[in-house]
Design a protein around this motif. Structure first.
Motif, PDB file in Angstrom:
ATOM      1  N   PRO A 286       0.804  -1.235   0.000  1.00 40.20           N
ATOM      2  CA  PRO A 286       0.000   0.000   0.000  1.00 40.20           C
ATOM      3  C   PRO A 286       0.832   1.279   0.000  1.00 40.20           C
ATOM      4  CG  PRO A 286      -0.878  -1.601   1.561  1.00 40.20           C
ATOM      5  CD  PRO A 286       0.426  -2.156   1.087  1.00 40.20           C
ATOM      6  N   GLU A 287       2.041   1.216   0.542  1.00 44.05           N
ATOM      7  CA  GLU A 287       2.860   2.435   0.606  1.00 44.05           C
ATOM      8  C   GLU A 287       3.601   2.704  -0.712  1.00 44.05           C
ATOM      9  OE1 GLU A 287       5.523  -0.868   2.425  1.00 44.05           O
ATOM     10  OE2 GLU A 287       3.381  -0.392   2.157  1.00 44.05           O
ATOM     11  N   MET A 288       3.469   1.813  -1.683  1.00 45.86           N
ATOM     12  CA  MET A 288       4.120   2.012  -2.981  1.00 45.86           C
ATOM     13  C   MET A 288       3.543   3.262  -3.645  1.00 45.86           C
ATOM     14  SD  MET A 288       6.404   0.221  -4.754  1.00 45.86           S
ATOM     15  CE  MET A 288       7.221   0.448  -6.336  1.00 45.86           C
ATOM     16  N   GLU A 289       4.410   4.159  -4.095  1.00 52.70           N
ATOM     17  CA  GLU A 289       3.969   5.378  -4.770  1.00 52.70           C
ATOM     18  C   GLU A 289       3.888   5.106  -6.278  1.00 52.70           C
ATOM     19  OE1 GLU A 289       5.599   9.942  -5.407  1.00 52.70           O
ATOM     20  OE2 GLU A 289       6.163   8.869  -3.566  1.00 52.70           O
ATOM     21  N   ILE A 290       2.717   5.302  -6.862  1.00 50.19           N
ATOM     22  CA  ILE A 290       2.534   5.068  -8.298  1.00 50.19           C
ATOM     23  C   ILE A 290       2.112   6.376  -8.946  1.00 50.19           C
ATOM     24  CG2 ILE A 290       1.279   3.776 -10.075  1.00 50.19           C
ATOM     25  CD1 ILE A 290       0.974   1.495  -8.070  1.00 50.19           C
ATOM     26  N   ASN A 291       2.934   6.890  -9.838  1.00 52.55           N
ATOM     27  CA  ASN A 291       2.688   8.189 -10.467  1.00 52.55           C
ATOM     28  C   ASN A 291       2.536   8.041 -11.982  1.00 52.55           C
ATOM     29  OD1 ASN A 291       3.009   9.597  -7.981  1.00 52.55           O
ATOM     30  ND2 ASN A 291       5.231   9.437  -8.202  1.00 52.55           N
ATOM     31  N   ILE A 292       1.432   8.545 -12.512  1.00 52.97           N
ATOM     32  CA  ILE A 292       1.213   8.606 -13.955  1.00 52.97           C
ATOM     33  C   ILE A 292       1.419  10.070 -14.339  1.00 52.97           C
ATOM     34  CG2 ILE A 292      -0.339   8.049 -15.865  1.00 52.97           C
ATOM     35  CD1 ILE A 292       0.217   5.657 -14.008  1.00 52.97           C
ATOM     36  N   LEU A 293       2.517  10.386 -15.006  1.00 52.80           N
ATOM     37  CA  LEU A 293       2.834  11.780 -15.269  1.00 52.80           C
ATOM     38  C   LEU A 293       1.850  12.417 -16.253  1.00 52.80           C
ATOM     39  CD1 LEU A 293       6.733  12.098 -15.421  1.00 52.80           C
ATOM     40  CD2 LEU A 293       5.205  11.875 -13.454  1.00 52.80           C
ATOM     41  N   SER A 294       1.574  13.685 -16.033  1.00 57.03           N
ATOM     42  CA  SER A 294       0.683  14.448 -16.920  1.00 57.03           C
ATOM     43  C   SER A 294       1.417  14.759 -18.231  1.00 57.03           C
ATOM     44  CB  SER A 294       0.282  15.756 -16.248  1.00 57.03           C
ATOM     45  OG  SER A 294       1.419  16.602 -16.116  1.00 57.03           O
ATOM     46  N   GLU A 295       0.668  15.221 -19.225  1.00 55.26           N
ATOM     47  CA  GLU A 295       1.270  15.597 -20.514  1.00 55.26           C
ATOM     48  C   GLU A 295       2.344  16.672 -20.313  1.00 55.26           C
ATOM     49  OE1 GLU A 295       0.927  14.420 -23.717  1.00 55.26           O
ATOM     50  OE2 GLU A 295      -0.118  12.791 -22.684  1.00 55.26           O
ATOM     51  N   GLU A 296       2.057  17.606 -19.432  1.00 56.58           N
ATOM     52  CA  GLU A 296       3.015  18.685 -19.175  1.00 56.58           C
ATOM     53  C   GLU A 296       4.298  18.138 -18.552  1.00 56.58           C
ATOM     54  OE1 GLU A 296       3.269  22.905 -16.662  1.00 56.58           O
ATOM     55  OE2 GLU A 296       1.349  21.838 -16.808  1.00 56.58           O
ATOM     56  N   GLU A 297       4.151  17.229 -17.596  1.00 57.29           N
ATOM     57  CA  GLU A 297       5.326  16.645 -16.949  1.00 57.29           C
ATOM     58  C   GLU A 297       6.129  15.775 -17.923  1.00 57.29           C
ATOM     59  OE1 GLU A 297       4.135  15.997 -12.297  1.00 57.29           O
ATOM     60  OE2 GLU A 297       3.004  14.842 -13.778  1.00 57.29           O
ATOM     61  N   ARG A 298       5.450  15.171 -18.887  1.00 58.90           N
ATOM     62  CA  ARG A 298       6.133  14.300 -19.848  1.00 58.90           C
ATOM     63  C   ARG A 298       6.935  15.070 -20.884  1.00 58.90           C
ATOM     64  NH1 ARG A 298       1.571   9.561 -21.057  1.00 58.90           N
ATOM     65  NH2 ARG A 298       1.247   9.042 -18.849  1.00 58.90           N
ATOM     66  N   GLN A 299       6.599  16.333 -21.077  1.00 64.74           N
ATOM     67  CA  GLN A 299       7.180  17.106 -22.172  1.00 64.74           C
ATOM     68  C   GLN A 299       8.719  17.077 -22.205  1.00 64.74           C
ATOM     69  OE1 GLN A 299       5.032  18.132 -24.503  1.00 64.74           O
ATOM     70  NE2 GLN A 299       6.825  18.581 -25.760  1.00 64.74           N
ATOM     71  N   PRO A 300       9.408  17.295 -21.066  1.00 62.10           N
ATOM     72  CA  PRO A 300      10.879  17.253 -21.110  1.00 62.10           C
ATOM     73  C   PRO A 300      11.420  15.890 -21.544  1.00 62.10           C
ATOM     74  CG  PRO A 300      10.119  18.273 -19.083  1.00 62.10           C
ATOM     75  CD  PRO A 300       8.911  17.676 -19.725  1.00 62.10           C
ATOM     76  N   PHE A 301      10.707  14.811 -21.182  1.00 57.47           N
ATOM     77  CA  PHE A 301      11.130  13.480 -21.629  1.00 57.47           C
ATOM     78  C   PHE A 301      10.885  13.329 -23.132  1.00 57.47           C
ATOM     79  CE2 PHE A 301      10.163  12.770 -17.095  1.00 57.47           C
ATOM     80  CZ  PHE A 301      11.322  12.123 -16.687  1.00 57.47           C
ATOM     81  N   MET A 302       9.749  13.842 -23.589  1.00 55.62           N
ATOM     82  CA  MET A 302       9.394  13.733 -25.008  1.00 55.62           C
ATOM     83  C   MET A 302      10.389  14.479 -25.892  1.00 55.62           C
ATOM     84  SD  MET A 302       5.235  14.145 -24.714  1.00 55.62           S
ATOM     85  CE  MET A 302       4.865  13.714 -26.418  1.00 55.62           C
TER      86      MET A 302
END
Length: 340
Positions: A286-302
């Motif tokens: 339950p303490e596992m942090e699961i993050n689905i990045l937003s389009e804005e957050e993904r931009q630098p990776f893209m």
């Protein structure tokens, strides 16, 4: 005379009925995952189809039973194995063009478009078979296994968060390039060493589809899962080419039909699998942090995709450019086919 004719006729029928059994063969098939993971599910369906429609037997060899990925590829090329399922991530040295599947943000996230692409891609169905044939392999199919997510010790919201993070990658030059572009320190490792390396701190991160993170319990040795939408894990099913070319046409058709049936089965099997797997991880930890990045957050990776594309062309040359151009056309065709 009549009685002799009946005896001869009966003997001929018996021989005809027995003929398939005389020609029955045992085929060996190795893959990179466990029996109940995606490649294993595909292999079980393939085996079921072959054995239901012939007297041949298919022996399945899950990951680890015949060594690491490099070992099973060597065995397939040598003809010890008749079939092998291996990701282009491990065939990059053999077939540089296959690394195209590791250009970030090339494949669509939309599952319907993704499946349409894999069904009808000219690059996959017409261009790649020639490249695999040069390595003594008959490419039977490629299929996606699920969206790839990272597991790390600390949250990742931008490339800066991967700075100096030792990140395990498959032994694939372009994947190394991709994670360097993301800001990490890519560390190629065979899969068998990954859990222990995370446990001891030799590495701090790795990537895999959700089902694989759950089944291999990667969440036990990492604290954060981050999905940035950069890729969908692709795998390729191959036969030893000498074996395949030496088969009678009926057996080649048998293999093609089994391949097609298993392909459709595995796409259906994956519906909702990513979400289900992440839910199982939440339940187990339950303490596992699961993050689905937003389009804005993904931009630098893209924004790193162009750099990795250029590296791919540098590795794969003119044929790599042709493959990349065709893949992009195939993807556009898939988007148009599913947009209506």
């Amino acid at each position: 005379m009549m009685r002799t004719h009946h005896i001869l006729a009966g003997t001929a029928v018996a021989l005809c009925l027995a003929a398939p059994a005389v020609n029955a063969d045992t085929w060996r098939y190795a893959f990179e995952e466990a029996l109940e993971e995606v490649q294993g599910k595909y292999a079980q369906k393939f085996k079921e189809e072959i054995e239901a429609n012939s007297d041949h037997e298919v022996q399945l060899f899950p990951f680890g039973t015949l060594g690491e990925s490099a070992d099973t590829m060597e065995q397939a090329q040598a003809g010890i194995l008749q079939f092998v399922d291996q990701s282009p991530g491990f065939t990059g040295a053999l077939i540089p063009e296959a690394q195209v599947f590791f250009v970030p943000y090339l494949l669509p996230q939309d599952q319907e478009t993704l499946f349409e692409f894999f069904r009808n891609s000219v690059a996959i169905n017409e261009m790649f078979p020639e490249l695999y044939a040069e390595q003594g392999l008959e490419l039977l199919t490629m299929f996606p296994e699920g969206e790839v997510c990272m597991t790390t010790q600390e949250p990742v919201r931008s490339p800066e968060d991967l700075n100096e993070v030792k990140f395990r990658v498959m032994t694939n030059p372009l994947l190394v390039e991709s994670y360097e572009a993301f800001g990490a320190v890519p560390t190629p490792l065979p899969w068998g060493e990954v859990y222990g390396a995370l446990q001891t701190g030799i590495i701090q991160g790795q990537e895999n589809p959700g089902f694989f993170l759950e089944s291999t319990k990667m969440y036990e040795v990492t604290d954060v899962i981050t999905c940035i939408g950069h890729n969908n894990f692709t795998t390729a099913v191959m036969a030893n080419k000498d074996f395949y070319d030496g088969l009678q046409e009926a057996d080649q058709l048998l293999i093609q039909d089994a391949t097609a049936a298993a392909f459709e089965y595995i796409l259906e099997y994956q519906q909702g699998l990513q979400e289900e797997s992440l839910d199982k991880i939440r339940e187990a930890k339950p303490e596992m942090e699961i993050n689905i990045l937003s389009e804005e957050e993904r931009q630098p990776f893209m924004e790193t995709a162009t750099q990795v594309e250029e590296a791919f062309i540098g590795m794969a040359g003119e044929s790599g450019q042709e493959i990349l151009d065709q893949l992009k056309q195939d993807l556009e065709d898939a988007r148009q086919a599913t947009s209506g």
